[in-house]
Write an enzyme that holds these catalytic residues in place. Structure first.
Site, PDB file in Angstrom:
ATOM      1  N   GLU A   1     -11.468   0.041  -4.284  1.00 17.32           N
ATOM      2  CA  GLU A   1     -10.810  -1.257  -4.183  1.00 17.32           C
ATOM      3  C   GLU A   1     -10.044  -1.285  -2.865  1.00 17.32           C
ATOM      4  O   GLU A   1      -9.728  -0.249  -2.295  1.00 17.32           O
ATOM      5  CB  GLU A   1      -9.838  -1.462  -5.353  1.00 17.32           C
TER       6      GLU A   1
ATOM      7  N   SER B   1       2.669   3.434   8.528  1.00 21.63           N
ATOM      8  CA  SER B   1       1.484   3.741   7.724  1.00 21.63           C
ATOM      9  C   SER B   1       0.188   3.190   8.309  1.00 21.63           C
ATOM     10  O   SER B   1      -0.892   3.685   8.007  1.00 21.63           O
ATOM     11  CB  SER B   1       1.665   3.214   6.300  1.00 21.63           C
TER      12      SER B   1
ATOM     13  N   LYS C   1      -4.781   6.084   5.224  1.00 21.35           N
ATOM     14  CA  LYS C   1      -5.771   6.061   4.146  1.00 21.35           C
ATOM     15  C   LYS C   1      -6.929   7.041   4.367  1.00 21.35           C
ATOM     16  O   LYS C   1      -7.539   7.517   3.404  1.00 21.35           O
ATOM     17  CB  LYS C   1      -6.320   4.646   3.969  1.00 21.35           C
TER      18      LYS C   1
END
Length: 610
Positions: free
Chosen positions: A321, A586, A299
């Site tokens: 969010e 991830s 991210k």
């Protein structure tokens, strides 16, 4: 590098023989050389045969008289005039006043100054940048493309000089906001003027196939995408659409972004060979270790890229969010780094199950707003973030996945493409080939899958596998598998596939992993499903927990629950011996350790009893 992925216009120059045959391949431009000293000279009296519709006829001239240019142009009804000599701006102005569309070529070397093009700007539709040789083109040699970082004028350009079929990946990865097309010639020839029809057809099809999988100019991936937004957000979205590509492909952004990724985020992330996993699954299993990024997931790539864009747009307040908290932590971290106000919306359910990440966000200075509506998960956090954005349009909404109105899905995918860019380089070093047999990634909205698949989409030899969260099972109402159980509809500003009832009401999603607990999928992946480019599998909560336990004990790596869904699918893929498989890890499992602890304790106990 962030890739400006689009189907570039193709201009085939130096046509003399097999003209009709090449025209059937539907290139965008075909060039005919009216320069007597060229080995591809067609003759002053040459009449170009009728080409396929929408193929632009281009006459190429070198220091030719204005009279002859006009005569040949009228005789052949040329669409464009390409000037490849030392023609002056005054000469171009005279042709321009005759209503001829001009492409002015410039020969580039290390000493070339783009100030030389300024006086030509009012009269040219396109520029063409070629290698600087004694002759006027057709040398088969390249110039240093990095030199084009210095070009910042409004006229789009063709890239020329020694481009061959082996340069496809290099061209695809070349990023410049003003590149319009590529000019190909001698590297696709059997002899001067005679083109290699097989090589050209392969190249053209490969180039045009890219658009099957990527967004068009209207923000659609096939039938999916678009920007279904309230009037209050129209200015914000239009501003993003107008400014995004200009900024993100600029030399200044690329340089700063790569510097921050390297020195702050810790890229490139390793590509780790799992020996025990490989022995178990009878294939070569690699993990792309996005969990080793600063903040613990992929991210951070996106938050840094979008935060730089927000600052460019003059925004000082960031809203976001989060579900699993990884995007929230990455955004809060980036805002602390860049001195931006940060507000994070997070479902109350997710706050309880990811509380360590909530503490991290608060420690970094972010304001975390609990969302108590709906199911109190990711979908509801997005809803509240959009509502806040409508009433606070001066802020910047930093979306964390390939969802939302255009250009967000494209923007997040472009930024995350760094993942597959690195995979190709690392695999080349480890396996001698840039292309694996399989790339496997978990998918909710789709950001890590988009980044993992991006640079492999055009290569059909690479099997792409996206693994959804099945929850308690795709045959139950407790699932988040929107491809397997969903249908077409509009969610959070775009047309996509989502979980909904017959009345179009969004259904609640369920997954043990907060990051996959979302009732929809990004429009890019809805299109990839319809086009059958990506194989969609699914893993249940229980299967994900077992896979997380397995990786922890076999390789000493605790994966995020999201990534465990991808690992769980390995048993369902029919690998051949020696297949090279890349699984994107991830995120790391620190945030999920409480969930894992309950399962690990139970699972270990069951093993002992057995």
């Amino acid at each position: 590098m962030i890739m400006k992925c689009k189907s570039l216009k193709i201009k085939i120059c130096g046509m003399k023989f097999n003209i009709q045959e090449i025209s059937d391949f539907l290139p965008d431009f075909m060039g005919f050389i009216f320069y007597p000293n060229s080995p591809r000279f067609v003759g002053i009296d040459f009449l170009i045969p009728k080409l396929k519709k929408k193929v632009f006829k281009t006459g190429v001239f070198v220091n030719e008289s204005e009279k002859n240019v006009l005569k040949i142009s009228q005789k052949n009804q040329l669409d464009f005039i390409q000037l490849h000599g030392t023609e002056s701006p005054f000469y171009c102005e005279k042709l321009f006043k005759k209503r001829l569309k001009l492409i002015k070529a410039f020969r580039i070397d290390d000493f070339f100054s783009f100030k030389n093009v300024v006086d030509y700007i009012p009269f040219c539709t396109y520029f063409l940048f070629d290698n600087n040789t004694i002759n006027y083109g057709g040398s088969g040699k390249k110039f240093c493309w990095e030199k084009l970082d210095e070009y910042n004028f409004k006229i789009p350009f063709f890239l020329s000089g020694g481009i061959g079929i082996k340069d496809f990946d290099k061209i695809k990865n070349f990023s410049h906001s003003k590149i319009f097309g590529i000019d190909i010639n001698s590297r696709f020839e059997i002899f001067p003027g005679k083109k290699d029809d097989i090589a050209l057809n392969t190249f053209i099809k490969k180039n045009k196939r890219i658009m099957k999988y990527f967004v068009d100019k209207n923000g659609y991936y096939g039938e999916f995408g678009g920007a279904f937004i309230p009037e209050m957000l129209h200015h914000n979205i239009t501003e993003l659409q107008d400014q995004y590509k200009k900024f993100i492909t600029s030399f200044e952004f690329q340089k700063l972004y790569k510097k921050i990724l390297k020195n702050y985020a810790g890229r490139p992330t390793p590509l780790f060979f799992c020996k025990k996993y490989s022995d178990k699954y009878k294939a070569k299993i690699y993990l792309k270790r996005e969990d080793l990024n600063h903040t613990g997931s992929h991210k951070i790539n996106n938050s840094i890229g979008q935060a730089l864009l927000a600052k460019q747009l003059g925004k000082k307040k960031i809203i976001a969010e989060t579900g699993a908290g990884q995007h929230g932590v990455a955004t809060a971290t980036t805002c602390a780094l860049m001195n931006l106000e940060c507000i994070i919306f997070m479902g109350e359910t997710d706050i309880h199950r990811q509380y360590t990440n909530v503490l991290r966000m608060k420690s970094l200075g972010a304001k975390v707003i609990p969302v108590c509506s709906g199911d109190k998960t990711l979908k509801d956090a997005v809803n509240e973030a959009i509502r806040y954005w409508i009433s606070h349009p001066e802020s910047y909404y930093l979306i964390g996945s390939t969802v939302g109105p255009h250009p967000y899905p494209q923007m997040v995918a472009d930024i995350q493409s760094i993942i597959s860019e690195e995979i190709k380089i690392q695999l080349k070093e480890k396996e001698g080939s840039s292309f694996p047999n399989y790339v496997v990634a978990c998918i909710g909205g789709g950001s890590n899958a988009a980044g993992s698949f991006y640079h492999f989409l055009d290569n059909d030899s690479v099997n792409l596998v996206a693994v959804e969260a099945a929850g308690l099972g795709v045959n139950t109402k407790k699932t988040a598998a929107s491809i397997h159980c969903g249908s077409r509809g509009i969610l959070h500003g775009s047309m996509t596939m989502l979980l909904q009832n017959e009345d179009g009401q969004v259904l609640p999603a369920h997954s043990i992993s907060a990051g996959l607990d979302y009732p929809g999928i990004g429009p890019m992946f809805a299109n990839l499903f319809v086009k059958k480019r990506v194989n969609f599998l699914h893993s249940t909560d229980e299967e994900a927990l077992q896979a997380g336990y397995e990786l922890t004990r076999l390789e000493g790596i605790i994966p995020a629950l999201e990534s465990s869904h991808a690992l769980a699918a390995l048993k369902n893929i029919p690998f051949k011996k020696m297949d090279v498989v890349v699984v994107t890890l991830s995120g790391r499992g620190d945030k999920d350790i409480n969930v894992y602890d309950k399962f690990f304790t139970k699972f270990s106990g069951d093993e002992q009893n057995t």
